[in-house]
Design a protein around this motif. Structure first.
Motif, mmCIF file in Angstrom:
data_model
loop_
_atom_site.group_PDB
_atom_site.id
_atom_site.type_symbol
_atom_site.label_atom_id
_atom_site.label_comp_id
_atom_site.label_asym_id
_atom_site.label_seq_id
_atom_site.Cartn_x
_atom_site.Cartn_y
_atom_site.Cartn_z
ATOM 1 N N GLY A 1 0.824 -1.209 0.000
ATOM 2 C CA GLY A 1 0.000 0.000 0.000
ATOM 3 C C GLY A 1 0.853 1.251 0.000
ATOM 4 O O GLY A 1 0.560 2.222 -0.705
ATOM 5 N N PHE A 2 1.928 1.245 0.782
ATOM 6 C CA PHE A 2 2.838 2.381 0.825
ATOM 7 C C PHE A 2 3.499 2.588 -0.533
ATOM 8 O O PHE A 2 3.533 3.711 -1.050
ATOM 9 N N LEU A 3 4.015 1.513 -1.109
ATOM 10 C CA LEU A 3 4.685 1.620 -2.411
ATOM 11 C C LEU A 3 3.736 2.092 -3.506
ATOM 12 O O LEU A 3 4.104 2.923 -4.337
ATOM 13 N N LEU A 4 2.515 1.557 -3.506
ATOM 14 C CA LEU A 4 1.538 1.979 -4.503
ATOM 15 C C LEU A 4 1.160 3.449 -4.327
ATOM 16 O O LEU A 4 0.975 4.169 -5.308
ATOM 17 N N SER A 5 1.084 3.901 -3.090
ATOM 18 C CA SER A 5 0.776 5.313 -2.830
ATOM 19 C C SER A 5 1.911 6.219 -3.296
ATOM 20 O O SER A 5 1.669 7.289 -3.857
ATOM 21 N N ALA B 1 4.021 9.859 -7.641
ATOM 22 C CA ALA B 1 4.954 10.109 -8.744
ATOM 23 C C ALA B 1 4.204 10.243 -10.062
ATOM 24 O O ALA B 1 4.508 11.123 -10.873
ATOM 25 N N LEU B 2 3.217 9.381 -10.279
ATOM 26 C CA LEU B 2 2.456 9.418 -11.525
ATOM 27 C C LEU B 2 1.621 10.691 -11.631
ATOM 28 O O LEU B 2 1.533 11.284 -12.710
ATOM 29 N N VAL B 3 1.021 11.120 -10.524
ATOM 30 C CA VAL B 3 0.239 12.364 -10.543
ATOM 31 C C VAL B 3 1.144 13.544 -10.869
ATOM 32 O O VAL B 3 0.803 14.398 -11.697
ATOM 33 N N GLY B 4 2.303 13.596 -10.239
ATOM 34 C CA GLY B 4 3.242 14.683 -10.527
ATOM 35 C C GLY B 4 3.667 14.683 -11.987
ATOM 36 O O GLY B 4 3.691 15.730 -12.641
ATOM 37 N N ILE C 1 2.742 17.518 -15.072
ATOM 38 C CA ILE C 1 3.770 18.171 -15.888
ATOM 39 C C ILE C 1 3.470 17.944 -17.369
ATOM 40 O O ILE C 1 3.509 18.876 -18.177
ATOM 41 N N PHE C 2 3.143 16.703 -17.740
ATOM 42 C CA PHE C 2 2.791 16.414 -19.134
ATOM 43 C C PHE C 2 1.572 17.223 -19.557
ATOM 44 O O PHE C 2 1.533 17.792 -20.647
ATOM 45 N N ASN C 3 0.554 17.275 -18.675
ATOM 46 C CA ASN C 3 -0.657 18.039 -18.989
ATOM 47 C C ASN C 3 -0.328 19.500 -19.248
ATOM 48 O O ASN C 3 -0.867 20.115 -20.173
ATOM 49 N N SER C 4 0.566 20.068 -18.430
ATOM 50 C CA SER C 4 0.897 21.481 -18.616
ATOM 51 C C SER C 4 1.641 21.691 -19.934
ATOM 52 O O SER C 4 1.471 22.728 -20.580
ATOM 53 N N LYS C 5 2.439 20.718 -20.359
ATOM 54 C CA LYS C 5 3.143 20.836 -21.643
ATOM 55 C C LYS C 5 2.157 20.746 -22.816
ATOM 56 O O LYS C 5 2.284 21.483 -23.797
ATOM 57 N N VAL C 6 1.176 19.859 -22.717
ATOM 58 C CA VAL C 6 0.139 19.775 -23.755
ATOM 59 C C VAL C 6 -0.665 21.066 -23.763
ATOM 60 O O VAL C 6 -0.993 21.604 -24.825
ATOM 61 N N THR D 1 6.093 22.392 -8.806
ATOM 62 C CA THR D 1 6.349 22.050 -7.405
ATOM 63 C C THR D 1 5.322 22.680 -6.481
ATOM 64 O O THR D 1 4.725 21.999 -5.646
ATOM 65 N N TYR D 2 5.104 23.974 -6.615
ATOM 66 C CA TYR D 2 4.166 24.655 -5.721
ATOM 67 C C TYR D 2 2.732 24.241 -5.985
ATOM 68 O O TYR D 2 1.972 24.003 -5.047
ATOM 69 N N ALA D 3 2.361 24.168 -7.233
ATOM 70 C CA ALA D 3 0.976 23.827 -7.555
ATOM 71 C C ALA D 3 0.618 22.431 -7.030
ATOM 72 O O ALA D 3 -0.428 22.252 -6.413
ATOM 73 N N ILE D 4 1.489 21.469 -7.249
ATOM 74 C CA ILE D 4 1.200 20.105 -6.795
ATOM 75 C C ILE D 4 1.255 20.024 -5.276
ATOM 76 O O ILE D 4 0.407 19.390 -4.638
ATOM 77 N N ALA D 5 2.221 20.697 -4.661
ATOM 78 C CA ALA D 5 2.317 20.691 -3.203
ATOM 79 C C ALA D 5 1.070 21.308 -2.572
ATOM 80 O O ALA D 5 0.519 20.773 -1.601
#
Length: 153
Positions: free
Chosen positions: A4-8, A13-16, A20-25, A92-96
């Motif tokens: 559960g910890f590893l998946l979280s 990591a995937l959300v971050g 970033i990819f979304n902002s580039k698109v 960094t700030y937006a995701i945090a």
């Protein structure tokens, strides 16, 4: 527990990375096209993988309240708001800030038993935890501002 910890951690990591990819698109296609692309591809992938893994059981939704199915509409707000936040604040700030907000609202909804959640007891330690994270974001931003002022001198 370890899985559960590893998946979280992987989810974070995937959300971050996705943001970033979304902002580039978004730089090329605009907010609404990016949102349609992201959620459309997510729908196609989820449906395909779900059919492969679960078969026809994928569509068994008995006992689910109908309005829970509208969470995809909330996803539109998530994608648009995060893309705009990243554009204005950086990833960094937006995701945090988004993750701290997510934690704070989860604490509120748990403590009040809202949105169909079982009411969980609120403790000051939980609030302190959220405030420490928020304070960390302020320190992180403050540190950057100090570096920018030093570089300007």
């Amino acid at each position: 527990m370890a899985l559960g910890f590893l998946l979280s951690v992987l989810a974070g990591a995937l959300v971050g990375m996705q943001n970033i990819f979304n902002s580039k698109v978004n730089e090329r296609a605009g907010s609404w096209m990016t949102t349609a692309l992201v959620l459309g591809l997510g729908f196609a992938a989820s449906l395909t993988i779900g059919l492969f893994v679960e078969g026809s059981h994928l569509f068994h939704l008995s006992g689910m309240k109908i309005w829970y199915g509208f969470s995809g509409l909330i996803g539109v707000g998530v994608v648009v708001c995060l893309m705009q936040g990243i554009r204005r604040l950086g990833p960094t700030y937006a995701i945090a800030i988004a993750l701290t907000s997510q934690l704070g609202f989860a604490l509120l909804w748990d403590s009040l038993g809202l949105l169909g959640l079982e009411k969980e007891p609120f403790t000051p330690k939980q609030l302190i935890g959220v405030l420490v994270i928020a304070g960390g974001i302020v320190c992180f931003k403050w540190g950057e501002s100090s570096r920018e002022r030093s570089a300007a001198n």
